[in-house]
Motif scaffolding. Sequence first.
Motif: not given
Length: 1064
Positions: A821-828, A921-924, A965-971, A981-988
């Motif tokens: 996983k990549m974490w973006d700290f440019t705005q932090f 989980s990310w695809l979900a 928490m924001t999520m950006g740049g992933a499209g 990926s087999g679809g989304s996961s219900s737990e997410d």
Amino acid sequence: MELRELFEAADTDKGGALEIDEFTEAFGGVLGKGMNEKQLKQLFMKIDADSNGSVEWHEFMNYMLLENQTLSSMKQEHFEYVKSNKPDPPPKTERQCHNDMITCVIVIQQEEYQENRGGSSSQQPPQAGGGAGSKALVSTESQKKNIRFVTSSRDGTVKVWLGLQLKWEKTIQVSQSWVTCLTFMNQSKRLVAASANRMITFYDLNQTNYYTPVSRIENLVGVPLCLEYYAWPKNKDARLESLLVGDDLGICHLYNFTSTDWHYCEFKLGSRQANECHQHEIEERFNQKIKDQYDHHSVDKKVAGGKMKQSALKSAGMSIMEGGGAGMMMAGGGKIEEKKKAMAASSILKKKAFAYEKKEHGIQIIEKQIHKGWITKIKFYPDLNYIVSSSLDGFIHIHDIEDLSYKENKTFNLHQKGVNSFVYSSKHRFIASCGEERHIIMWDPFTLGALSYLYGHNTSVQDLTLNEDRYHLISLGTDKVVKIWDIRTYACIQTIFDKICYRPEDRLTSIYFDRTTNNILACSRKINLWFFKTQEEIKTSHEYPVQFALYNGEFEAVVSGDDGSFIAVWDIETGKLMSKFGDSHGKAKITAGCFDSTQRRLITTGSDGTARMWNFSNGQCLTELLSDDSGRHIEQEITGVACAFEESEVSEKMAHVIAVGWDRKIHIWADEKEEEVVCNKVLPRNEQRGHGDDIMCVAYNKENQLIYTGGHDGSLIGWNFETGYIKFYLHELDPTCMSKSGNHILESKSVDCIVILYEPKLICSVSADQMIRFWDFDPTNTRQPVFTFYGDHEKLDALSAIATTKDNKYLITGDTAGCMKMWDFTQFVFRQHHTSDTISQRWFIQAHRRVINCIEVVELGAQGEPDSNDRKFIVSSSNDHNIHLTRFLDGVHIGQFGQDSMWNIHDLSAFANRPPRYTRSWLARLKKQRREGRKKQVGFKSDTKGGISDDGGSLSPARSPTRKMTMGGAGVATDEEDKESGGSSSEDEGKGVTIKGASQYLAYQPKDKKADKNKNVNEERYFKNILRLEPQIDKGNHLKHLKNKLFNEFKHKYKNNNNAFLND
């Protein structure tokens, strides 16, 4: 001498060594032909092994020898034999395996198997298990498809298997005793099987009734143990082919066949295994003798009185006389006549002269005692014109093929115990033999002198075979360990441990290399095919789990080390293997690695406590790091290593090597550039309190000269490098670092990674419970971590690796499931922001299949350029034996180091449309973002890029009361990506919601199809939906007290008071 004179002439300053400008001018056009200035500099650094900035004469000569010989062969010999992991099928599965252990295996080519009895051929036969191999044939798909493997077993059967798929073709029941060995006669197209009932049987596999013997040799004196076949050239003393048989009495039988329609058989009348090749002739002769005997034989009256029992009739061979014999019976003669004839048949069978018959045509037999013990192997080599035989009496004899006469002074007697097997290389003219000893002897068959002793097996060596094309000698030990030896250097280059449990005996019975299919055949109850693969065919970067993969900017290469003690150097631009060397730490695993201050040498540590410094360009060990003057290394495993140095050009301080491990100590060596360096400092000192458990990682801060170490119990300590005293106990500043219950293993408190962030002047520590903490260089005033947040990988996974960019604006974390996983700290902004609102997760991908051990960020572009992120890549190594290259910007998988198709790192247009390997989980989350991103919901925070907020980077309770928490740049993921990926996961489902109060919650309630819309909301459903919308609240033991506190406050305030709940 001319080269030395040229070297001295190039040394213009007469200092005894060449500087880089002197080297370039003198040898750049020779050694570095076609190289640019940068490549010439890299060549100079390769030769400068001690990294002192100049090339001395001995360094120059070492490079010339090692580069042109060892390294060149090293580049050619990138291979591995890949063993099969399929266990034996259950017993009594006829078409999958034998019922007992295999005793012998041979290979029959398609052209050898086909019917061709007319002409003679000089082609050599297929060799039995452990033989030197059949004649070289062009390996084609057709030959691999039609090749046949024939196996014999202790269950008394012979089976034929077709192709590399080992498809069962036929089974022959030879006898009820063990079938000891096999061979195939090329000219007469007959399969020869020797069995423990002292019988040799011949079969024609092309006949419809292939299971019926065409010839049989019975009543041998000893048990035949080994067979050898040779087809003679045309017009060779009227001999067409020969068969050699060695038995348990030390007798050798030589059968010379002089006719194409030769025949030999011995049979016993009335036997259960009677030979059927002369059935009709036997019956006619037998009946004629009965008639002659009956005419001159008087029958006793008692017999006529009926005292002869029915059992005597059967034993007299009445069953044999069915058919032709029955025709001679008188139709109405009565029982007396029948009994009289049966009595005559019984009297005939009692005479041995009539009991045995022998048929012999076109065959000559020679027998001779050649050993005093069991003959374990016998071979005839045409280029030697000798018969070579080995025995359990400990001798290897050489005999003449004409009459089995012993050659004087031709006995090899260097074995102290019995000899099990031997092989001869006609290409390299040597014999290798093995026996009850634990070593192999390579010797000259002409002088009988030993060439080398190969040590390495821990048990007796039971079989040998050769891969002459690759210069490999392959040996099998009784403990199922197979070793591959280079016959040029006498070095063991691969060891295969077979951990499969076989039945009824847990062992491999024989081994054989087939050059047509390029496979090792290892036998148990079935054939186990172990494929030979070159580096281009190997599907993984390493054969063993890869512990580290480090990028070297000076050489623009990636250097990796694995559990098999191999070190490999890879080209970052293409992913191609540049060089590889093994046995860096003997049998121990490589545990850690780092570069020295100049990045010209590699420092590696082993699980046995060894630490060494290498010139990784040519595999030369430069320095051995010892623990004391006695020459011993550290007694326990080393888990981490670092190099301490100052980058200042003014500083003249010597660099040091720091190692930590299971002994809970810090060992420091000065980089004295000697062959052996003794540890000059060990921390902690006697009066200090150091780590209470194993030290897992180490990092050196070159700005404040502190050493930071992380322990398995969660402890984090800062040490003063100069004085050796402890300066900070960082774990005491945060009580959550250590386990309150004392069970740090169950609570996953181990600090496995530490990285220094020089831009914000922080130390980043990662613990297995996914907590990431940032500490100030000088935490005296803060008295707590600067910032703490949760890693937000999958719940049951632990963080195992971390890396950062040079500007420290991005972090990449890896876990035990192979995800990154990549974490973006440019705005932090550290020390100003105390929530993770401005931290975004760029991507979350499935990078590997197993634990990620190391992550490196490779920055090829100049820092500060607009497209600098496009020139950044991630190199990761894992326990799945692979090293992967990933694009930094979007997490797209570029390739695997060592794969067939190489990449061009300067032109990645082919990967422009490749989607990243997102986790489920990310695809979900991306799917939910696409579905709900346009809707304005209470509790959602709109992203500046059109996305939604994400709670994936949840903070610790003390730092983030709102947990946004924001999520950006992933499209946004496409439907195709969702399918992959087999679809989304219900737990997410439901993630991304921030709960601020009950009023906001009531304004946004997800629809529940089964719920009654008019039903009042009660406390139980409220808390249940909180858990559904905030699954991250359950992640980590550190959040449990928040959940309990929230639940208790809710029950106390709203218990039995729904109106108050609705009003609020």
